[in-house]
Design a protein around this motif. Structure first.
Motif, PDB file in Angstrom:
ATOM      1  N   THR A 663       0.812  -1.230   0.000  1.00  0.00           N
ATOM      2  CA  THR A 663       0.000   0.000   0.000  1.00  0.00           C
ATOM      3  C   THR A 663       0.839   1.270   0.000  1.00  0.00           C
ATOM      4  O   THR A 663       0.287   2.366  -0.057  1.00  0.00           O
ATOM      5  CB  THR A 663      -0.921   0.038   1.235  1.00  0.00           C
ATOM      6  N   LEU A 664       2.151   1.135   0.068  1.00  0.00           N
ATOM      7  CA  LEU A 664       3.027   2.301   0.225  1.00  0.00           C
ATOM      8  C   LEU A 664       4.260   2.166  -0.658  1.00  0.00           C
ATOM      9  O   LEU A 664       4.857   1.102  -0.749  1.00  0.00           O
ATOM     10  CB  LEU A 664       3.467   2.432   1.695  1.00  0.00           C
ATOM     11  N   CYS A 665       4.621   3.256  -1.285  1.00  0.00           N
ATOM     12  CA  CYS A 665       5.917   3.356  -1.968  1.00  0.00           C
ATOM     13  C   CYS A 665       6.794   4.244  -1.095  1.00  0.00           C
ATOM     14  O   CYS A 665       6.708   5.481  -1.162  1.00  0.00           O
ATOM     15  CB  CYS A 665       5.765   3.944  -3.362  1.00  0.00           C
ATOM     16  N   ALA A 666       7.591   3.612  -0.238  1.00  0.00           N
ATOM     17  CA  ALA A 666       8.464   4.350   0.670  1.00  0.00           C
ATOM     18  C   ALA A 666       9.667   4.885  -0.099  1.00  0.00           C
ATOM     19  O   ALA A 666       9.876   4.584  -1.279  1.00  0.00           O
ATOM     20  CB  ALA A 666       8.910   3.450   1.816  1.00  0.00           C
ATOM     21  N   VAL A 667      10.507   5.692   0.576  1.00  0.00           N
ATOM     22  CA  VAL A 667      11.695   6.248  -0.084  1.00  0.00           C
ATOM     23  C   VAL A 667      12.951   5.467   0.263  1.00  0.00           C
ATOM     24  O   VAL A 667      14.029   5.754  -0.266  1.00  0.00           O
ATOM     25  CB  VAL A 667      11.881   7.735   0.262  1.00  0.00           C
ATOM     26  N   ALA A 668      12.827   4.469   1.125  1.00  0.00           N
ATOM     27  CA  ALA A 668      13.965   3.607   1.444  1.00  0.00           C
ATOM     28  C   ALA A 668      13.438   2.217   1.768  1.00  0.00           C
ATOM     29  O   ALA A 668      12.384   2.073   2.390  1.00  0.00           O
ATOM     30  CB  ALA A 668      14.767   4.157   2.623  1.00  0.00           C
ATOM     31  N   GLU A 669      14.154   1.200   1.330  1.00  0.00           N
ATOM     32  CA  GLU A 669      13.823  -0.186   1.635  1.00  0.00           C
ATOM     33  C   GLU A 669      15.120  -0.967   1.842  1.00  0.00           C
ATOM     34  O   GLU A 669      16.116  -0.708   1.168  1.00  0.00           O
ATOM     35  CB  GLU A 669      13.023  -0.838   0.499  1.00  0.00           C
ATOM     36  N   GLY A 670      15.090  -1.864   2.781  1.00  0.00           N
ATOM     37  CA  GLY A 670      16.265  -2.692   3.025  1.00  0.00           C
ATOM     38  C   GLY A 670      17.496  -1.883   3.352  1.00  0.00           C
ATOM     39  O   GLY A 670      18.610  -2.222   2.946  1.00  0.00           O
ATOM     40  N   ASN A 671      17.304  -0.779   4.078  1.00  0.00           N
ATOM     41  CA  ASN A 671      18.381   0.118   4.503  1.00  0.00           C
ATOM     42  C   ASN A 671      19.026   0.902   3.365  1.00  0.00           C
ATOM     43  O   ASN A 671      20.068   1.544   3.553  1.00  0.00           O
ATOM     44  CB  ASN A 671      19.483  -0.638   5.267  1.00  0.00           C
ATOM     45  N   ILE A 672      18.431   0.880   2.188  1.00  0.00           N
ATOM     46  CA  ILE A 672      18.990   1.617   1.050  1.00  0.00           C
ATOM     47  C   ILE A 672      17.997   2.685   0.598  1.00  0.00           C
ATOM     48  O   ILE A 672      16.808   2.398   0.418  1.00  0.00           O
ATOM     49  CB  ILE A 672      19.320   0.682  -0.133  1.00  0.00           C
ATOM     50  N   LEU A 673      18.492   3.894   0.425  1.00  0.00           N
ATOM     51  CA  LEU A 673      17.676   4.986  -0.096  1.00  0.00           C
ATOM     52  C   LEU A 673      17.335   4.694  -1.559  1.00  0.00           C
ATOM     53  O   LEU A 673      18.217   4.386  -2.361  1.00  0.00           O
ATOM     54  CB  LEU A 673      18.439   6.304   0.018  1.00  0.00           C
ATOM     55  N   ILE A 674      16.064   4.785  -1.906  1.00  0.00           N
ATOM     56  CA  ILE A 674      15.623   4.414  -3.256  1.00  0.00           C
ATOM     57  C   ILE A 674      15.919   5.515  -4.265  1.00  0.00           C
ATOM     58  O   ILE A 674      16.370   5.244  -5.383  1.00  0.00           O
ATOM     59  CB  ILE A 674      14.121   4.081  -3.257  1.00  0.00           C
ATOM     60  N   TYR A 675      15.673   6.777  -3.893  1.00  0.00           N
ATOM     61  CA  TYR A 675      15.749   7.873  -4.855  1.00  0.00           C
ATOM     62  C   TYR A 675      16.910   8.811  -4.544  1.00  0.00           C
ATOM     63  O   TYR A 675      17.138   9.166  -3.388  1.00  0.00           O
ATOM     64  CB  TYR A 675      14.458   8.697  -4.840  1.00  0.00           C
ATOM     65  N   HIS A 676      17.607   9.264  -5.581  1.00  0.00           N
ATOM     66  CA  HIS A 676      18.620  10.306  -5.357  1.00  0.00           C
ATOM     67  C   HIS A 676      18.056  11.691  -5.673  1.00  0.00           C
ATOM     68  O   HIS A 676      18.716  12.702  -5.427  1.00  0.00           O
ATOM     69  CB  HIS A 676      19.904  10.039  -6.146  1.00  0.00           C
ATOM     70  N   ASP A 677      16.825  11.751  -6.205  1.00  0.00           N
ATOM     71  CA  ASP A 677      16.137  13.027  -6.404  1.00  0.00           C
ATOM     72  C   ASP A 677      14.636  12.771  -6.312  1.00  0.00           C
ATOM     73  O   ASP A 677      14.198  12.006  -5.459  1.00  0.00           O
ATOM     74  CB  ASP A 677      16.545  13.690  -7.719  1.00  0.00           C
ATOM     75  N   GLU A 678      13.838  13.370  -7.210  1.00  0.00           N
ATOM     76  CA  GLU A 678      12.399  13.154  -7.145  1.00  0.00           C
ATOM     77  C   GLU A 678      11.967  11.816  -7.727  1.00  0.00           C
ATOM     78  O   GLU A 678      10.926  11.289  -7.356  1.00  0.00           O
ATOM     79  CB  GLU A 678      11.644  14.264  -7.909  1.00  0.00           C
ATOM     80  N   HIS A 679      12.744  11.253  -8.663  1.00  0.00           N
ATOM     81  CA  HIS A 679      12.224  10.086  -9.370  1.00  0.00           C
ATOM     82  C   HIS A 679      13.272   9.159  -9.963  1.00  0.00           C
ATOM     83  O   HIS A 679      12.915   8.235 -10.689  1.00  0.00           O
ATOM     84  CB  HIS A 679      11.268  10.536 -10.492  1.00  0.00           C
ATOM     85  N   HIS A 680      14.548   9.377  -9.699  1.00  0.00           N
ATOM     86  CA  HIS A 680      15.583   8.486 -10.233  1.00  0.00           C
ATOM     87  C   HIS A 680      16.131   7.595  -9.125  1.00  0.00           C
ATOM     88  O   HIS A 680      16.411   8.059  -8.017  1.00  0.00           O
ATOM     89  CB  HIS A 680      16.730   9.285 -10.853  1.00  0.00           C
TER      90      HIS A 680
END
Length: 704
Positions: A663-680
């Motif tokens: 239900t959620l698209c978080a900005v970090a998973e598994g201790n790793i930041l997903i995004y380096h800006d708004e969408h990459h």
């Protein structure tokens, strides 16, 4: 009407002028040009706050700047004063710098108080670029959207026009000084105006042609380019050369005056996409309108002015003209900080009135307490009191200027030079499972997030660092090889940066399973055959031609597979597979090329407002509060599935479950930041996607 010495007035105020005859005798103070400035600044502020469109007011300022400053230079050059150039420089700095310093210092304080520390370096860089008058080039390099008044926009973005003017002042000063020196050497001092006039005509024509070409080929850069903007200033410069000797019939003056005022007022309504068309031929409307107002009352006393000029000379309009410069400086940062606090892209009626009201008050205070004490002493004022006031204000501004430069330059040195951010590099998969925490339920130990919010901007995929992605200004197809260059099997990675950010994951797979990756990438340009390709509202005129050439190159190179994006975010929320993607799939299928179409990752946004994960985290948010609801980010079903079913050679894949929770698209998973800006994706998270991506690709490629 009291006459004034024209040389006592500076172009930074862009309003005062004593119309001069060829003999130099004044005819009257041009209060109407004060009012024209007032009208222009009112349009700029209103359009910025409520309409999000170019009003043409800035173009009015540019013409007036060229007119006033060139006229000042010519009068000084023709005078017997030996060191006139230095006096112009001193006066220019005294008029431009104090108000600018006060506003920039206030922006520094507001940035520290209101903005996350991840934005401080950008703000510091823009403060320095504004102070040293190269802000327009900094914006051109990043293709910033001048109309995008939202919290993601710099509070100093509007100062690009001041940088353009400052660069013009320097160029004009050098040109007139050199011409005056040469004419003196040749014993022909009377040739200064004629020589400058010839230079103005030649350079303005070249500038106009350059601007017209830039609109069609590279508008993001063109909008801020000093040479593209030069013709607008040079129109004013040309008027300064010819106006003293120009004779205009009375009937023509009235027509010029009416056209000029209406042209200025209606410009923003008639040209609704000015940001995509100025400073090309469309800018002729505000430029010619301003020129018409200037010419309509040249060499006339007030009693003979056409009635529109009299309207412009109304005390209310003149007062706006008096505070136009500080009002221009103040209104944009106040608007941006207001939107930041509101978390919105629109000020609304009440909020907009508040922004304008506060801007006007601060502009008046700056004019009254900063600008006026530093101006030339008026008749009847107390010498000692004037001197004390001037010294006090000058000293305060100097201290503020030194403090602002020290703080911003010091921050930049400490962050960028002494302790630059470094990418996370290879991470221990047990401590940092990343995408596998979602895809396979890998255990997530208690470890600090990597990369850090400071290091995140360095987490770019290899083509960006290697120069293997065509940028905004590059039409040519740029291609490089990654993975195993000697492998017999080739996967072509094609499209925009949203195809590019999958490369770290593909590199892991290429190393494990021995295949070559050939990249064909261009910033902001997914493969498209659409005529109106754009990115963030900015047109990319060469995107279609680039895409067509890439498709032909793929046909010639014959990779085993083409890997590209198959969806994109929809303006209404969720995501979509637009019709132009299907045209590309048709073109690739007709050439017998096999395509893997991957669903695009979510773009961080709240409504229409984009935001950076790093800014949200630095502002006190956490991985979940800074994320998005999955139903807002993506449609329930991959929108590429149904259209792809009509293409036997197109295989859609979807790794959403390795990026988003149910239900959620978080900005970090598994201790790793997903995004380096708004969408990459960060390079670290992309590498962690190698496992899930490999499991999706295995039955399609059959390579392992």
């Amino acid at each position: 009407m009291t006459e004034v010495d024209a040389d006592s007035v500076h172009p930074a105020e862009q309003a005062r002028l004593t119309t001069a005859t060829p003999t130099g005798r004044g005819l009257g103070y041009r209060f109407d040009l004060d009012g024209l400035r007032g009208l222009a600044i009112a349009l700029v502020v209103v359009f910025h706050v409520w309409f999000g469109r170019v009003s043409g007011g800035v173009d009015v300022f540019l013409v007036l700047s060229g007119f006033f400053f060139t006229g000042l230079l010519l009068r000084r050059a023709e005078s017997p004063e030996p060191f006139w150039a230095w006096s112009v420089v001193r006066r220019t700095l005294r008029r431009l710098v104090p108000a600018m310093t006060v506003v920039l210092a206030a922006v520094v304080v507001a940035t520290v108080v209101l903005l996350p520390y991840t934005q401080w370096s950008t703000a510091a860089a823009q403060v320095l670029s504004s102070l040293f008058y190269y802000q327009n080039w900094q914006l051109a390099l990043t293709w910033s959207d001048y109309l995008a008044a939202d919290p993601s926009v710099s509070p100093l973005q509007h100062l690009w026009s001041m940088s353009v003017q400052g660069q013009f002042y320097l160029a004009a000063l050098l040109a007139v000084a050199a011409t005056a020196w040469l004419c003196a050497r040749l014993a022909q001092p009377g040739r200064i105006r004629a020589t400058i006039g010839a230079v103005v005509v030649a350079v303005s024509m070249a500038s106009f042609g350059y601007a017209a070409y830039g609109v069609a080929t590279n508008q993001g850069w063109n909008y801020y380019d000093s040479f593209a903007r030069g013709w607008e200033l040079l129109v004013g410069a040309g008027l300064a050369v010819v106006a003293p000797s120009l004779v205009v019939w009375r009937q023509v003056r009235v027509a010029l005056s009416v056209f000029g005022v209406l042209g200025v007022v209606l410009c923003g309504w008639l040209i609704i996409d000015g940001a995509n068309r100025f400073p090309g031929p469309a800018a002729l409307l505000p430029v010619c309108a301003t020129a018409a107002v200037i010419l309509s009352a040249t060499q006339l006393r007030f009693a003979d002015w056409p009635w529109p000029n009299r309207l412009l000379a109304h005390p209310a309009m003149r007062w706006l003209g008096e505070i136009a410069y500080p009002l221009y400086l103040w209104h944009w940062p106040i608007l941006i900080f207001f939107l930041t606090e509101r978390g919105n892209t629109h000020a609304g009626l009440v909020g907009g009135i508040g922004v304008i009201g506060l801007s006007v008050v601060l502009a008046w205070m700056t004019h009254r307490w900063i600008e006026q004490p530093l101006r030339q002493r008026t008749a009847g004022s107390d010498d000692a009191g004037y001197t004390r006031s001037r010294h006090l204000v000058g000293s305060a501004v100097a201290v503020l200027l030194v403090a602002t430069v020290t703080v911003t330059a010091g921050w930049q040195f400490a962050v960028v030079q002494v302790n630059p951010p470094v990418a996370a590099g290879e991470l221990d998969s047990e401590k940092y499972p990343g995408a596998e925490a979602l895809a396979s339920g890998a255990e997530v130990p208690d470890e600090p997030m990597r990369p850090t919010v400071f290091a995140a901007p360095t987490e770019v995929p290899p083509p960006t660092a290697d120069g293997c992605i065509a940028d905004w200004d590059t039409r040519d197809v740029v291609t490089c090889t990654y993975g195993d260059p000697d492998a017999d099997r080739t996967l072509a990675l094609v499209g925009s940066s949203h195809a590019e950010h999958w490369l770290p994951a593909l590199q892991v797979l290429a190393t494990e399973h021995s295949f070559r990756i050939q990249v064909y990438l261009k910033m902001g340009c997914p493969l498209t055959l659409a005529e109106d390709a754009s990115y963030k509202g900015e047109p990319i005129p060469d995107c279609r031609d680039w895409s067509a050439e890439v498709i032909d190159r793929l046909d010639a190179d014959r990779p085993d597979w083409v890997f590209t994006t198959g969806t994109r975010p929809s303006d209404e929320g969720g995501d979509e597979t637009p019709a132009d993607y299907l045209h590309v799939w048709t073109a690739l299928s007709d050439r017998g090329l096999n395509v893997v179409a991957i669903r695009d990752t979510p773009w961080l946004r709240r409504g229409t407002l984009r935001y950076k994960a790093t800014d949200c985290l630095a502002g006190g948010g956490n991985r979940t509060s800074c994320g998005m609801r999955r139903e807002d980010a993506l449609d329930p079903v991959n929108p590429g599935l149904e259209p792809a079913s009509a293409f036997p050679s197109v295989f859609p894949i979807d790794l959403t479950d390795a990026v988003c929770e149910p239900t959620l698209c978080a900005v970090a998973e598994g201790n790793i930041l997903i995004y380096h800006d708004e969408h990459h994706l960060t390079a670290s998270y992309s590498r962690s996607l190698a496992g899930p991506l490999g499991r999706e690709l295995q039955p399609i490629l059959g390579w392992w």
